[in-house]
Write a protein that holds these residues in place. Structure first.
Motif: not given
Length: 266
Positions: A13, A99, A102, A106, A132-133, A135-137, A139-140
């Motif tokens: 990332n 990046r 994504k 998702k 950052e990673i 938080r994205f995981i 969220m998914c």
């Protein structure tokens, strides 16, 4: 029917390098992060440049050699870990560059039955790419177990007392941290235990959260000879891209003045 993925591997990332350099500079040119960045890059016309930047400036042209990007190089850690997991009967999927992929992450995390996500940290010098990673995981899919390992984690565990690590691990937000300069054997044991609801305290080299904070298990040095886990390139042939990194050693036997990697990887 959902596909079962025991471990989803997430590669680098990395933001555009000049943006990243400016951000790290805000921490001070004497900070550990900035000194680490400086020792691994070139100075050219007053700017820090990566090896890829230098290649594009002097070796590429419009006719025979097109400019290349760092993300075009297939991640050696993914090639190695994916092969290691496959040989031991575990399923995996991956993205080479967080990046740029994504949408793929998702889709997989939302639609497939993913047990764990492993975040690789070979080239990180700050916590920002990891958070950052994570938080994205989250969220998914909040149910997926997040595992962070690699040189960055091994380095911070060596560098800070337990009280600081507890706050740091909470801040990073993962469920498990692998404390090993190698760690592939530990990852396999962790996945096996999670799949079969086995006790976690029997797994060496991990830190995980309990009601009383993070617990660290016993440390055991891993010995995973590369010759016993040659990369199975057929597992990646449809998504490897034009360039691949060939791994010939665990860490590096040298101590070059322009490279800080042995400090982190042993």
């Amino acid at each position: 029917m959902k596909k079962t993925i025991d471990c989803f591997l997430i590669g680098q990332n990395l933001p555009p390098f000049q943006d990243f350099e400016r951000y790290i500079r805000t921490r001070g040119i004497d900070s550990c992060a900035y000194r680490d960045l400086a020792i691994n890059t070139f100075q050219h016309n007053g700017k820090y440049c990566t090896a890829t930047d230098m290649y594009n400036m002097y070796c590429s042209d419009n006719n025979t050699r097109q400019p290349i990007k760092d993300v075009e190089f297939f991640n050696a850690a993914i090639a190695y870990l994916g092969s290691y997991l496959h040989r031991r009967g575990f399923s995996f999927d991956f993205v080479n560059a967080f990046r740029d992929e994504k949408a793929y992450i998702k889709e997989k995390l939302e639609q497939e039955d993913v047990l764990t996500v492993a975040i690789l940290t070979s080239h990180y010098i700050t916590t920002d790419p990891i958070t950052e990673i994570v938080r994205f995981i989250r969220m998914c899919n909040q149910k997926i177990k997040k595992v962070v390992g690699g040189p960055f984690i091994a380095t911070v565990i060596r560098s800070f007392p337990e009280s600081v690590l507890d706050h740091l691990f909470n801040f990073l937000g993962a469920d498990f941290y692998v404390n090993s300069s190698q760690g592939e054997e530990t990852l396999v044991k962790l996945i096996h235990s999670l799949k079969n609801n086995l006790p976690l305290e029997n797994i060496n080299n991990i830190c995980y959260k309990t009601g009383k904070g993070f617990v660290s298990t016993q440390i055991e040095i891993e010995n995973n000879p590369l010759s016993e886990n040659m990369v199975q390139w057929d597992l990646f042939s449809d998504r490897a891209g034009e360039y691949v990194n060939i791994r010939t050693a665990i860490s590096c036997p040298f101590s070059c003045s322009f490279c800080a990697f042995p400090r982190h990887a042993g």
